[in-house]
Design a protein around this motif. Sequence first.
Motif, PDB file in Angstrom:
ATOM      1  N   UNK A   1       0.691  -0.852  -0.007  1.00 34.24           N
ATOM      2  CA  UNK A   1       0.093  -0.170   0.228  1.00 34.24           C
ATOM      3  C   UNK A   1       0.878   1.686   0.037  1.00 34.24           C
ATOM      4  N   UNK A   2       0.395   2.309  -0.368  1.00 35.05           N
ATOM      5  CA  UNK A   2       1.405   3.936  -0.387  1.00 35.05           C
ATOM      6  C   UNK A   2       0.172   4.721   0.627  1.00 35.05           C
ATOM      7  N   UNK A   3      -0.181   4.344   1.134  1.00 29.95           N
ATOM      8  CA  UNK A   3      -0.772   4.918   2.587  1.00 29.95           C
ATOM      9  C   UNK A   3      -1.747   3.930   3.725  1.00 29.95           C
ATOM     10  N   UNK A   4      -1.341   4.800   4.757  1.00 28.83           N
ATOM     11  CA  UNK A   4      -1.440   3.765   6.018  1.00 28.83           C
ATOM     12  C   UNK A   4      -3.530   3.679   5.774  1.00 28.83           C
ATOM     13  N   UNK A   5      -3.936   3.049   6.116  1.00 29.02           N
ATOM     14  CA  UNK A   5      -5.914   3.185   6.132  1.00 29.02           C
ATOM     15  C   UNK A   5      -6.186   2.177   7.485  1.00 29.02           C
ATOM     16  N   UNK A   6      -7.109   2.538   7.026  1.00 26.73           N
ATOM     17  CA  UNK A   6      -7.604   1.964   9.371  1.00 26.73           C
ATOM     18  C   UNK A   6      -7.181   0.024   9.601  1.00 26.73           C
ATOM     19  N   UNK A   7      -7.664  -0.401   7.637  1.00 23.91           N
ATOM     20  CA  UNK A   7      -6.954  -1.618   8.212  1.00 23.91           C
ATOM     21  C   UNK A   7      -6.454  -1.872   8.480  1.00 23.91           C
ATOM     22  N   UNK A   8      -5.082  -1.653   8.463  1.00 27.35           N
ATOM     23  CA  UNK A   8      -3.647  -1.279   8.907  1.00 27.35           C
ATOM     24  C   UNK A   8      -3.105  -1.076  10.047  1.00 27.35           C
ATOM     25  N   UNK A   9      -3.569   0.470  10.570  1.00 27.91           N
ATOM     26  CA  UNK A   9      -3.303   1.046  11.934  1.00 27.91           C
ATOM     27  C   UNK A   9      -4.530  -0.237  13.184  1.00 27.91           C
ATOM     28  N   UNK A  10      -5.479  -0.710  12.492  1.00 30.98           N
ATOM     29  CA  UNK A  10      -6.366  -2.212  13.703  1.00 30.98           C
ATOM     30  C   UNK A  10      -5.098  -2.853  13.233  1.00 30.98           C
ATOM     31  N   UNK A  11      -4.503  -3.461  12.441  1.00 30.66           N
ATOM     32  CA  UNK A  11      -4.121  -5.004  12.260  1.00 30.66           C
ATOM     33  C   UNK A  11      -2.401  -4.431  13.180  1.00 30.66           C
ATOM     34  N   UNK A  12      -2.341  -3.339  13.611  1.00 30.03           N
ATOM     35  CA  UNK A  12      -1.306  -3.484  14.691  1.00 30.03           C
ATOM     36  C   UNK A  12      -1.225  -2.823  15.766  1.00 30.03           C
ATOM     37  N   UNK A  13      -2.162  -2.191  15.622  1.00 37.81           N
ATOM     38  CA  UNK A  13      -3.164  -2.047  16.934  1.00 37.81           C
ATOM     39  C   UNK A  13      -3.288  -3.410  17.713  1.00 37.81           C
ATOM     40  N   UNK A  14      -4.027  -4.383  17.495  1.00 33.45           N
ATOM     41  CA  UNK A  14      -4.137  -5.869  17.386  1.00 33.45           C
ATOM     42  C   UNK A  14      -3.052  -6.763  17.775  1.00 33.45           C
ATOM     43  N   UNK A  15      -1.699  -6.320  17.431  1.00 36.86           N
ATOM     44  CA  UNK A  15      -0.495  -6.646  17.585  1.00 36.86           C
ATOM     45  C   UNK A  15      -0.178  -6.508  19.511  1.00 36.86           C
ATOM     46  N   UNK A  16       0.252  -5.361  19.790  1.00 33.61           N
ATOM     47  CA  UNK A  16      -0.207  -4.467  20.652  1.00 33.61           C
ATOM     48  C   UNK A  16      -1.287  -4.840  21.835  1.00 33.61           C
ATOM     49  N   UNK A  17      -2.027  -5.138  21.463  1.00 30.84           N
ATOM     50  CA  UNK A  17      -3.402  -6.017  22.288  1.00 30.84           C
ATOM     51  C   UNK A  17      -2.918  -6.559  23.109  1.00 30.84           C
ATOM     52  N   UNK A  18      -2.145  -7.904  22.023  1.00 33.19           N
ATOM     53  CA  UNK A  18      -0.620  -9.316  22.930  1.00 33.19           C
ATOM     54  C   UNK A  18      -0.113  -8.791  23.728  1.00 33.19           C
ATOM     55  N   UNK A  19       0.229  -7.629  22.756  1.00 33.12           N
ATOM     56  CA  UNK A  19       1.878  -6.994  23.960  1.00 33.12           C
ATOM     57  C   UNK A  19       0.822  -6.237  25.665  1.00 33.12           C
ATOM     58  N   UNK A  20       0.444  -6.630  25.435  1.00 36.17           N
ATOM     59  CA  UNK A  20      -0.589  -5.901  26.940  1.00 36.17           C
ATOM     60  C   UNK A  20      -1.227  -6.603  27.994  1.00 36.17           C
ATOM     61  N   UNK A  21      -1.769  -7.246  26.827  1.00 35.90           N
ATOM     62  CA  UNK A  21      -2.593  -8.213  27.341  1.00 35.90           C
ATOM     63  C   UNK A  21      -1.537  -9.808  28.154  1.00 35.90           C
ATOM     64  N   UNK A  22      -0.949 -10.247  27.786  1.00 34.44           N
ATOM     65  CA  UNK A  22       0.396 -10.873  28.062  1.00 34.44           C
ATOM     66  C   UNK A  22       0.635 -10.190  29.667  1.00 34.44           C
ATOM     67  N   UNK A  23       0.990  -9.061  29.836  1.00 33.57           N
ATOM     68  CA  UNK A  23       1.189  -8.618  31.212  1.00 33.57           C
ATOM     69  C   UNK A  23       0.176  -8.025  32.540  1.00 33.57           C
ATOM     70  N   UNK A  24      -1.300  -9.072  32.028  1.00 31.07           N
ATOM     71  CA  UNK A  24      -2.189  -8.540  33.015  1.00 31.07           C
ATOM     72  C   UNK A  24      -2.584 -10.512  33.555  1.00 31.07           C
ATOM     73  N   UNK A  25      -3.099  -9.848  34.438  1.00 29.56           N
ATOM     74  CA  UNK A  25      -2.810 -11.268  35.719  1.00 29.56           C
ATOM     75  C   UNK A  25      -4.356 -11.536  35.730  1.00 29.56           C
TER      76      UNK A  25
END
Length: 415
Positions: free
Chosen positions: A333-357
């Motif tokens: 892609x030549x621009x950052x669209x919503x689908x791309x941003x959501x994919x990145x946030x999903x990866x970050x979500x996994x990082x945050x969830x791993x640190x929660x008990x």
Amino acid sequence: MTDDLKSVYHLFSPDKALFDEELKKYYVAIGENETRISKLKTRLELGLETGEPIKILFTGHRGSGKSTALNRLVSHLSDNFFVVNYNVLDLLDPNDINYTDVLLSILAQLIENAKVNKIFLRSDLVERANKWGQTITENLISSTKEGLGFGVGLPALINIFTWMKNETETRKEIRKEIGPRVSELISIINDTVIEIEDTGKQVLVIIDNLEKSDPEKALDLFGNHGTQLSQPKCKIIYTFPISLKSSDRFTQIRMNFSDDIMYPNIKVHEPDGSVNRESKERALMKEIVARRVSSDLFEPEALEYIIDMSGGVLRDYIRIIRDSAVTALTRGKRTIDRAVAEEVVTDLKNTYQAQLSDDDYEILREVSRSKNIKRDRDLVGLLHNLSVLEYTNGRSWCDLHPIVRTILEEKHLLQ
């Protein structure tokens, strides 16, 4: 101005503070943050008139932009102060820092900066520092480090940080040697300060990234040894973990310091969760992008989403932008669209969830409901790992990191 996604990757580095020319080109002044820095600057300038050895706790979430703010502060103060500004993580292990380490780093950096600025310390002071450092290193050489290259005197004082950072057992031995001699260490620091200030400028020491130290170690550092940290007779800014402001010992900690100043996150939504897309704070976050690259590289909805999910934490904002550029390039892609941003946030979500008990979720539900900052031991860790974010607009309040909120929503833990 650049206009391709590769430039987005190169110009948005989440772990790099702005410095020198980059400060001039890319720094965006954000209202509440500027107010806090102005207060800090005024406090230090008033201290020039009184000569008092002001000690400041400078706090804020990791990734809120404190290092960049301190670099900019230095650029405004260097004409009036002898500034010693250093990253403590270059010298020490963030998971194991104690008060003797910090005091030793102050002395080593004072000596190093005096040398760089061609300030020649008195021979009797150099001899005292030599003798003190030689006593420490000779004992270590004879007991634990024979043959591993320890020097003596001032070189040993500086080079010792290599072993302190990388070798746990050596660090323990060094502390055993320094502990009984810490009063002399502070005395040498103070005499070095006097010597430097005789040249006409008052000393200001800024110890950056100290807030990244392990929370328990930080509690011991500031809670049990705040008295020793306040004894050097110069002005010092200690970066301080925001999580400790919620400790039941913060009132005691605060007594040893002149002031505590918070560098807040950028408010991207109101306490009730409502969002004003035209707010000045969100406009400034968009300007952070526009200073570096063309905003046309982002679909408008994608940039709004990235702002939302960053929670106003600059490091997360920049990280999502950079990772979105990588993902967009990978997808052709030549621009950052919503689908791309959501994919990145999903990866970050996994990082945050791993640190929660499991126990954390109930605390997070209460934070979401009340928005109140409490003196709560259980909240300390959640503030430290950015699961809970603090904001100010008149009064302080807190909320879940937006990414953490989505985790709770998916688990049907929030109404």
